[in-house]
Write an enzyme that holds these catalytic residues in place. Structure first.
Site, mmCIF file in Angstrom:
data_model
loop_
_atom_site.group_PDB
_atom_site.id
_atom_site.type_symbol
_atom_site.label_atom_id
_atom_site.label_comp_id
_atom_site.label_asym_id
_atom_site.label_seq_id
_atom_site.Cartn_x
_atom_site.Cartn_y
_atom_site.Cartn_z
ATOM 1 C CG ASP A 63 -1.839 1.108 1.363
ATOM 2 O OD1 ASP A 63 -2.092 1.740 0.334
ATOM 3 O OD2 ASP A 63 -2.338 1.356 2.474
ATOM 4 C CE LYS A 64 -0.439 8.554 0.117
ATOM 5 N NZ LYS A 64 -1.558 9.521 -0.024
#
Length: 436
Positions: free
Chosen positions: A142-143
């Site tokens: 994920d970011k």
């Protein structure tokens, strides 16, 4: 009578002699004719085929000039031998929008491909279309999520300079090693299990904490830590995690996931702030799963929810579970035990373990990953802010939830159903692996 016979003999001899002269003449005439034909053929060598015009019309304009340019100026085409390989890399994900390359955003994969192109590890075609060289990441993070031992499988040349590649990578990304593998190897599908860690300040486990609480003075009581560990154990085993991801139905077989272990390590102190590291090992994880697991565990230990809510979360009851911030989440280890059993001792391949570069890995973690997590928590307090402003007011029965206002990605987004037991996970042979 005698004279008559002599005359006749003379006539015969004369005829024979005449015949002999005629044969000689004919022989000479044939030879002359052959000579004439040969001379004519020699003269006709410049004869143009009636099909030559058609052939000429098929030729592309400028083909001769291009060919001449190649002969005079261009380097000869060299076919580079490539073999299926695995890259081991680590990265600090705080400043990146995840692992996978996406247009108009900064990603780890984009940085890696650009550096490989610059160092001639891949061609321009492979840079534009990584699938042409079998590019496959083991996990999509994920970011903001980091990785200690991320793996990427693809076809690479045999002669590689890792030091030169790292010189063209940002300091937040580091390639540790490259190993050749079997031709049919896939870093995602052949990974038997994954281990993630989640680091957070221990004050997050206290029901009395807030974003204004002095983290430097807080130390977690042992009884609270023991209770938290018991909550984490409830996630272990094969359970239905449809409430811990998005757009998954209870009856969907892929909602079942096998969690091997979920533990809480002993606390450690950084700049007088106490932290704790959670470690979760599972066969595979879905989008947002780990962060939602941490979010629900924190909601229970802080007294916002009862432990019975965790039991109900694995049933058909639909709940909206909040996900914890992505900063503390780290992909720690990818487990290729089955590949190791099958090919680790065949004398041709090497097991996908990384003891030879472990010192370099730990140095990178201490310099680029842990300081970012702990330093950001101390300076900006994102976890405490989430606890006070989101978790404390979160409605677990809300069917809309917070996932609709987020389009980021999380964890490895695996879609494989879980195995029924640890015995099956460790004993099942992978029939899809292929030798070279």
């Amino acid at each position: 009578m005698l004279r008559l016979l002599l005359r006749q003999n003379r006539v015969v001899l004369s005829e024979v002699r005449s015949c002999g002269s005629f044969a000689q003449i004919m022989s000479e005439a044939i030879d002359n004719r052959k000579a004439e034909v040969g001379t004519k053929r020699t003269k006709d060598m410049s004869y143009k085929s009636r099909y030559e015009g058609s052939k000429k019309r098929r030729e592309w304009k400028g083909a001769i000039e291009v060919s001449q340019e190649k002969k005079e100026g261009s380097e000869p085409f060299v076919r580079i031998k490539r073999k299926k390989s695995v890259i081991l890399l680590g990265y600090s994900g705080k400043d990146y929008y995840g692992m996978q390359r996406n247009p108009d955003v900064k990603t780890v994969e984009q940085e890696l491909l650009a550096a490989m192109l610059k160092n001639n590890w891949i061609t321009e075609e492979a840079y534009n279309f990584p699938q042409s060289i079998g590019f496959q990441r083991a996990a999509r993070t994920d970011k903001g999520v980091s990785a200690v031992r991320q793996c990427v499988s693809l076809k690479l040349p045999l002669d590689l300079n890792i030091q030169s590649l790292n010189a063209d990578l940002p300091s937040q990304i580091r390639v540790f090693a490259v190993k050749t593998v079997t031709q049919g190897f896939n870093s995602k599908n052949d990974c038997m299990a994954r281990t993630y860690t989640y680091t957070l300040p221990t004050i997050a486990l206290s029901s009395d904490s807030s974003s204004e609480s002095p983290m430097e003075k807080f130390r977690i009581p042992s009884e609270v830590l023991d209770k938290f560990r018991e909550i984490l154990k409830m996630f272990q085993g094969t359970k239905n995690y449809h409430n811990f991801t998005t757009k998954k139905a209870y009856l969907d077989p892929s909602s079942n996931r096998y969690i091997i272990s979920f533990t809480c390590q002993d606390p450690f102190v950084v700049e007088d702030v106490e932290f704790v590291e959670l470690r979760v090992k599972g066969q595979s994880f879905m989008m947002h799963q780990i962060r939602k697991m941490v979010g629900l565990a924190l909601a229970i230990i802080r007294g916002h929810q009862d432990v019975k809510l965790l039991e109900n979360a694995f049933t058909q009851t639909r709940l909206n579970i909040p996900r914890a911030p992505g900063l503390g989440l780290v992909l720690d280890t990818l487990h290729y035990d089955r590949y190791k059993r099958r090919y680790g001792s065949d004398g041709i391949h090497t097991p996908l373990t990384w003891e030879e570069v472990e010192e370099e890995i730990q140095k990178f973690v201490k310099e680029e990953i842990h300081p970012v997590i702990t330093g950001t928590e101390i300076a900006e307090k994102p976890t405490l802010d989430w606890l006070e402003n989101k978790l404390s007011t979160h409605d677990f029965t809300d069917q809309v939830g917070e996932d609709n206002d987020s389009n980021d990605e999380d964890e490895d987004q695996e879609e494989k159903p879980a195995e029924n037991s640890a015995q099956e996970l460790t004993s099942k042979e992978d029939v899809t692996l292929k030798t070279e």
